[in-house]
Design a protein around this motif. Structure first.
Motif, PDB file in Angstrom:
ATOM      1  N   CYS A  97      55.602  26.496  74.495  1.00 53.44           N
ATOM      2  CA  CYS A  97      56.346  26.550  75.735  1.00 53.44           C
ATOM      3  C   CYS A  97      56.028  25.381  76.641  1.00 53.44           C
ATOM      4  CB  CYS A  97      56.095  27.860  76.467  1.00 53.44           C
ATOM      5  SG  CYS A  97      57.024  29.198  75.717  1.00 53.44           S
ATOM      6  N   CYS A 107      67.237  26.167  75.930  1.00 52.60           N
ATOM      7  CA  CYS A 107      66.956  26.208  77.366  1.00 52.60           C
ATOM      8  C   CYS A 107      68.015  25.444  78.143  1.00 52.60           C
ATOM      9  CB  CYS A 107      65.577  25.611  77.642  1.00 52.60           C
ATOM     10  SG  CYS A 107      64.263  26.678  77.036  1.00 52.60           S
ATOM     11  N   PRO A 120      64.682  31.679  75.942  1.00 54.04           N
ATOM     12  CA  PRO A 120      66.107  31.448  76.213  1.00 54.04           C
ATOM     13  C   PRO A 120      66.989  32.501  75.568  1.00 54.04           C
ATOM     14  CG  PRO A 120      65.297  29.872  74.594  1.00 54.04           C
ATOM     15  CD  PRO A 120      64.097  30.591  75.130  1.00 54.04           C
ATOM     16  N   CYS A 176      61.477  28.909  81.185  1.00 54.70           N
ATOM     17  CA  CYS A 176      62.355  29.229  80.066  1.00 54.70           C
ATOM     18  C   CYS A 176      61.558  29.500  78.814  1.00 54.70           C
ATOM     19  CB  CYS A 176      63.348  28.087  79.836  1.00 54.70           C
ATOM     20  SG  CYS A 176      64.391  28.297  78.373  1.00 54.70           S
ATOM     21  N   ALA A 233      58.684  22.946  76.535  1.00 51.26           N
ATOM     22  CA  ALA A 233      59.901  23.238  77.286  1.00 51.26           C
ATOM     23  C   ALA A 233      59.786  22.795  78.736  1.00 51.26           C
ATOM     24  CB  ALA A 233      60.197  24.727  77.228  1.00 51.26           C
ATOM     25  N   CYS A 241      62.730  25.949  73.715  1.00 53.07           N
ATOM     26  CA  CYS A 241      61.352  25.852  74.178  1.00 53.07           C
ATOM     27  C   CYS A 241      60.394  26.318  73.109  1.00 53.07           C
ATOM     28  CB  CYS A 241      61.159  26.667  75.442  1.00 53.07           C
ATOM     29  SG  CYS A 241      61.405  28.412  75.136  1.00 53.07           S
TER      30      CYS A 241
END
Lengths: 453, 312
Positions: free
Chosen positions: B5, B145, B49, B46, B8, B19
């Motif tokens: 993550c 995302c 998503p 995000c 992202a 992400c």
């Protein structure tokens, strides 16, 4: 060598001038000079006429027998390539096995294009522009047909890869082959215009020499009359008649040829260019109509291109028949034989447009199957066989335009042939008349000279 | 998940990557085989998503609009073998995506539902949804995302990853690494594969085409050395040409979703309801039947659909 050479030469030249000056002081001497100048003028007039008219006559022959056919061939190369491409898309739209008629039409288009490309190569006559386009066409046509065959093979195995190959083939056609064919057409049409200009250009040198020779002959007779009170000198009179006849023939023959060539252009050449363009536009509109269905919803740009093609052909939407190439062709057609097929094509386009609207409405309202049936035939979504397709309308348009092209080509060949015929015999005739004229002048002067012996 | 993550957050560098893009060589985790719903918290980073709206069979404005118009307009593809493709034999568009479209249309419009298929290029999917040219896009579309800011997605209905496709013989490309240096890699414009190549070209030149299947044409003609696309679509390409195969491991973990207009929230809930029914039933669920019919042969080893994730 160069140190002493100019010396004696100048002496010889000076000697000749001296002799001429001596001769001009006596009447027989003056007569000899006049006779020589008259003969020289008349012979030069004849020679220049023969040379200039031969050039114009061969340009007129090229218009009729070489450049117009080659320009028409180039238009036909473009047309058969575009037709092959449209037909390939047609075959793709049909579910299952491609109909034999579609396959045959594609084969015959490719065959025609290949043959005419070879013909253009044989007649390129060293034009680099022509050779470049012909080479490109020769290289790319087999690549294109290879892609179409791959598309076909994949299609028959039920793989969507066939459709991807067809799109790629279409890109090659519209991005490479058709632009090359277009350039070839422009080059060949440029040569046609060049031949027209060469055949129609006025033979000023021959005219001026003719007037000079006639004027000199008249002056010589007036001089003889003033000095001898004799009205007629048969030799000089015969010379004047021969030179005058040659000049009248020259002016009349070339003026008629120019007017025939003008006719061939005004009555047929211009029609042919408009008709060829109309055939190509009709074909592209048909191709775009097919591609709208091939693209299936992503075809907005093809639909726009179709609409634009139809506007060029038959006037913008809502003002059908007003403006457009077909209206232009109709106003250029100057006899029923030319008007009837163009009128049929215009009717076909009107029918095509109204059928297309039905198909397009179905497509926009989600009835793809009916839209497809209205374009290529088959059963609509309710299972009814559609018998009035846009494909039939397109065939009517294409066939009628072909008839119009054939008719105008015939007219063209007749007028261009007349132009060539009206120059027939003129170069030889002018040469013979000039020799006769010069002989007359020399004899006429000789008769005067004999009076001094 | 936490380290993935972080990628992202730096979304400016990887605009289209999901992400949860897995690092190179990570084992793909195909369908977990359970359909239990989970709820996740939604924040700006995000993290999920694919989290969508709770299912509901209520008919709101968007659903009523479709019912009034009398047909469902769907953006699909006719080039994605086994997913959404035109069968040259019948001229009909068929595939895994299309079976899902039919289930949705039946739910909204009844058993004789009329469906308008609009085939759209990869890079036109988002604008078609935004401009309501179509009611929804069901076209092997990855939930990312970046895209969830532009369109609303249903819950995930398939899990995939980006993977390389190369000729079986005569290639020096060994994976998504420096063996791509100086090579030409083909990807569809506007695809997650294109975004991945833009961020990690490995010295390759990217050839962009309108549709992933156009890449197989370029590969066969020798204009491309490799194709990067979803492994699900690449399997469809390999099924059409036995001389090519997938190499390496999936480079990312992505999920497909049905894309709809952000304003059509009732439609999103309705589609999620359909997907709920579609997933349920274990080995005899409509989802598993469609998988068995279209994909099992060329994309084996999937035990079930991904579990839905909700954000509300």
């Amino acid at each position: 060598m160069s140190a002493w050479l100019p010396g004696p030469r100048r002496a010889a030249w000076a000697e000749g001038v001296d002799r001429l000056r001596d001769a001009a002081t006596t009447e027989p001497g003056r007569l000899r000079i006049i006779g020589a100048v008259l003969a020289l003028l008349v012979v030069t007039f004849g020679a220049v006429t023969a040379w200039q008219i031969t050039e114009r006559s061969s340009a007129a022959r090229d218009v009729a027998s070489r450049s117009e056919p080659l320009s028409a061939d180039a238009a036909e190369i473009y047309r058969s390539l575009a037709d092959a491409n449209t037909t390939a898309a047609d075959g793709f739209l049909v579910s299952g096995q491609e109909p034999a008629a579609v396959r045959q039409r594609y084969e015959s288009d490719v065959h025609t294009a290949a043959q005419l490309i070879a013909n253009a190569a044989a007649n390129s006559q060293g034009s680099a522009d022509t050779q470049n386009q012909v080479t490109l066409l020769n290289q790319q046509l087999p690549v294109y047909t290879g892609l179409v065959e791959t598309a076909r093979a994949n299609n028959r195995q039920g793989l969507p890869l066939g459709g991807a190959y067809l799109r790629y083939a279409n890109d090659q056609m519209t991005g490479t082959l058709l632009p090359a064919a277009q350039k070839l057409y422009q080059t060949e049409t440029g040569r046609l215009n060049g031949d027209y200009a060469a055949a129609e250009s006025l033979p000023w040198a021959a005219w001026i020499l003719g007037l000079l020779a006639l004027g000199a002959l008249v002056w010589a007779q007036r001089r003889t009359y003033l000095r001898t009170n004799r009205v007629l000198n048969p030799g000089l009179l015969a010379g004047t008649a021969a030179a005058g006849l040659a000049l009248v023939w020259l002016v009349a023959g070339h003026t008629v040829a120019r007017s025939d060539l003008g006719d061939s252009w005004d009555h047929s050449g211009r029609s042919l260019q408009v008709l060829n363009q109309a055939r190509i536009d009709a074909l592209q509109a048909r191709g775009n109509e097919n591609l709208t269905l091939v693209a299936r919803g992503a075809g907005a740009t093809y639909e726009d291109a179709y609409e634009q093609g139809m506007s060029t052909l038959d006037g913008p939407r809502g003002q059908q028949g007003a403006g457009g190439l077909l209206a232009q062709a109709l106003s250029l057609a100057d006899d029923p034989g030319g008007r009837t097929p163009v009128q049929q094509a215009a009717d076909g386009v009107a029918q095509w447009r109204s059928r297309h609207n039905v198909a397009n409405n179905d497509d926009n309202n989600g009835d793809y199957d009916s839209a497809l049936a209205y374009v290529i035939g088959g059963k609509d979504s309710s299972g009814t066989e559609v018998t009035q397709t846009t494909g039939q309308s397109f065939d009517t348009v294409d066939r009628s335009l072909q008839q119009a092209v054939d008719h105008e080509t015939g007219e063209f060949e007749r007028a261009a042939g007349d132009a060539r015929d009206s120059l027939t015999g003129l170069p030889e005739g002018a040469a013979v008349l000039a020799v006769l004229g010069a002989a007359g002048a020399v004899l006429g002067i000789g008769r005067r000279l004999s009076e001094y012996r | 998940m936490a380290s993935a993550c972080a990628v992202a957050v730096t979304a400016t560098l990887l605009p289209l990557l999901p992400c949860d893009a897995a690092p190179l060589g990570a084992e793909p985790s195909r369908g977990p085989g359970l359909t239990q719903a989970r709820q996740v918290s939604v924040d700006d980073s995000c993290s999920h998503p694919e989290a969508s709206l709770r299912p509901s069979s209520a008919s709101g404005d968007a659903v009523k609009r479709i019912q009034q118009q009398g047909y469902l307009t769907v953006g699909v593809d006719q080039n994605s073998y086994l997913w959404g493709y035109r069968d040259p034999e019948t001229g009909q568009i068929v595939g895994f995506d299309i079976d899902l479209v039919k289930a949705i249309a039946r739910d909204i419009l009844g058993s004789d539902a009329k469906i308008v298929y609009r085939t759209i290029p990869t890079d036109q999917r988002i604008s078609a949804v935004q401009h309501h040219t179509v009611d929804m896009v069901v076209r092997t579309m990855s939930i990312t995302c970046d895209r969830i800011k532009q369109v609303a997605f249903s819950t995930a209905y398939f899990q995939i990853g980006q993977q390389l496709l190369v000729p079986k013989t005569g290639t020096t490309v060994t994976g998504f690494d420096d063996s791509l240096n100086g090579k030409t890699v083909c990807a569809a414009s506007g695809s997650t594969a294109e975004a991945l190549l833009n961020s990690q070209p490995h010295g390759s030149r990217v050839l962009r085409v309108p549709n992933q299947l156009d890449c197989l044409v370029r590969l066969q003609l020798g204009q491309a050395d490799a194709v990067l696309t979803d492994n699900a679509l690449a399997a469809g390409q390999a099924a059409q040409d036995p001389a090519v195969h997938l190499i390496g491991q999936p480079l990312t973990q992505e999920t497909y979703g049905v894309a709809m207009n952000l304003a059509d929230t009732d439609l999103v809930r309705r589609v999620n309801k359909v997907l709920d029914d579609y997933r349920s039933g274990g080995a005899s669920s409509p989802w598993m039947q469609a998988y068995g019919k279209w994909l099992a042969h060329n994309l084996p080893g999937v035990t079930g659909p991904p579990a839905p994730l909700y954000k509300d």
